[in-house]
Scaffold this active site. Structure first.
Site, PDB file in Angstrom:
ATOM      1  N   LYS A 119      -0.144   4.778   8.916  1.00 14.13           N
ATOM      2  CA  LYS A 119       0.483   5.169   7.661  1.00 14.13           C
ATOM      3  C   LYS A 119      -0.659   5.228   6.587  1.00 14.13           C
ATOM      4  O   LYS A 119      -0.807   6.201   5.853  1.00 14.13           O
ATOM      5  CB  LYS A 119       1.262   4.123   7.239  1.00 14.13           C
ATOM      6  CG  LYS A 119       1.968   4.070   5.813  1.00 14.13           C
ATOM      7  CD  LYS A 119       2.610   2.745   5.572  1.00 14.13           C
ATOM      8  CE  LYS A 119       2.005   1.469   5.117  1.00 14.13           C
ATOM      9  NZ  LYS A 119       1.239   1.358   3.832  1.00 14.13           N
ATOM     10  N   THR A 173       0.730  -1.078  -0.003  1.00 12.92           N
ATOM     11  CA  THR A 173       0.073   0.171   0.115  1.00 12.92           C
ATOM     12  C   THR A 173       1.065   1.233  -0.069  1.00 12.92           C
ATOM     13  O   THR A 173       1.735   1.461   1.037  1.00 12.92           O
ATOM     14  CB  THR A 173      -0.939   0.088   1.165  1.00 12.92           C
ATOM     15  OG1 THR A 173      -1.747  -1.078   1.440  1.00 12.92           O
ATOM     16  CG2 THR A 173      -1.599   1.267   1.168  1.00 12.92           C
ATOM     17  N   LYS A 184      -6.855   1.061  -3.514  1.00 10.05           N
ATOM     18  CA  LYS A 184      -6.451   0.894  -2.370  1.00 10.05           C
ATOM     19  C   LYS A 184      -6.805   1.864  -1.121  1.00 10.05           C
ATOM     20  O   LYS A 184      -7.016   1.545  -0.116  1.00 10.05           O
ATOM     21  CB  LYS A 184      -5.066   0.122  -2.026  1.00 10.05           C
ATOM     22  CG  LYS A 184      -4.800  -0.433  -0.828  1.00 10.05           C
ATOM     23  CD  LYS A 184      -5.678  -1.665  -0.349  1.00 10.05           C
ATOM     24  CE  LYS A 184      -5.124  -1.932   1.073  1.00 10.05           C
ATOM     25  NZ  LYS A 184      -4.159  -2.984   1.066  1.00 10.05           N
TER      26      LYS A 184
END
Length: 298
Positions: free
Chosen positions: A240, A96, A172
């Site tokens: 994150k 990701t 995503k």
């Protein structure tokens, strides 16, 4: 077909084991941890500690590391896989990251005569083990075609997001907005119920039987009931990933207040020393604030 899997973590190991069982694939796992190497070797695979040590002639490499910096290092860094990749090898990158980073990696791959599939995944360790991950991928048709034997082994469904690298990663990031907010909301609801005197198991049973349920509540709050903070996905991941959400939203001039607040909650959990714990334990923010008592492991 020679396939390398870089990153034998909770999802990478499951994916690698499914590739190992697929016909016609010769699989080598890459992980610096000896325990991960030993586990994959015990299952019948080959394993090395550095991507640079992959056998020469790899035709596909599946990258399941945490972020863009790790993916770049795994492929193109001094200890990266680039020297072991056959011309036309497809790099299937499932980390990701920001869309701009996916595009930059794709450009580097093209300069080296490699194919690139921007291919984030969802489903967690359970789906990785079962070979039923959801893949949201973008790239050239040649990249999709080259990656097909790998995708068939690890995924239940592959969404073709388009020809441009970065579109898969964009999808995503949007998905992670939902996932992070849902976990934070689930923890908030559980905390409120506990504070107000509802017994934890009863609270859980009612929610999962009613309209307010979500997949994240049902899955993650079971971890809280079990008192099991061993991470399948860690608090730090959502610090994150929700940062990626707010960065993308800023670039698009779109406010995302729920995602921003959820990121602050995960950041608070990290500040409490919970960064490496299962993401369900963002609930420890409310434990610290309100003095609620969480269920304990049997």
């Amino acid at each position: 077909m020679q396939v390398g899997v870089i990153g034998l973590g909770s999802m990478g190991m499951g994916a690698a084991l499914n590739l190992l069982r697929a016909p016609g694939l010769e699989v080598t796992g890459v992980d610096p941890r000896q325990i991960a190497q030993d586990a994959f070797i015990a299952a019948g695979g080959k394993a090395v500690g550095r991507a640079a040590d992959l056998p020469a002639g790899q035709q596909a490499v599946l990258v399941l590391v945490v972020n863009a910096a790790q993916a770049r290092a795994a492929l193109f860094g001094p200890e990266g896989a680039a020297g072991s990749l056959a011309p036309g090898c497809v790099c299937i990158v499932s980390s990701t990251m920001a869309p701009v980073d996916a595009r930059a990696l794709a450009e580097e791959a093209a300069r080296r005569g490699l194919l690139y599939l921007d291919a984030p995944v969802s489903g967690g360790a359970t789906a990785a083990t079962a070979g039923t991950m959801t893949v949201m991928a973008s790239g050239s048709q040649a990249a999709f075609d080259a990656a097909r034997p790998v995708l068939d082994a690890v995924a239940k469904r592959v969404f073709d997001m388009g020809r441009e690298p970065g579109l898969g990663t964009t999808m995503k990031v949007v998905h992670q907005l939902l996932a992070g907010v849902h976990i934070a909301a689930a923890a908030e609801a559980m905390a409120l119920g506990l504070k107000a005197g509802i017994e934890a198991q009863t609270l859980y049973d009612v929610v999962v039987s009613a309209a307010g349920n979500s997949w994240m509540f049902e899955n993650r709050m079971q971890h809280v009931l079990d008192g099991n903070d061993t991470p399948t996905s860690a608090v730090d991941i959502f610090v994150k990933d929700l940062g990626l959400v707010t960065d993308l939203a800023r670039a698009e001039s779109l406010p995302v207040p729920l995602a921003a607040q959820a990121q602050q909650l995960f950041t608070a959990a990290r500040g409490l020393g919970q960064g490496a714990k299962d993401d369900a334990f963002v609930i420890r923010v409310w434990e610290a604030l309100a003095g609620i008592t969480l269920p304990k492991a049997p």
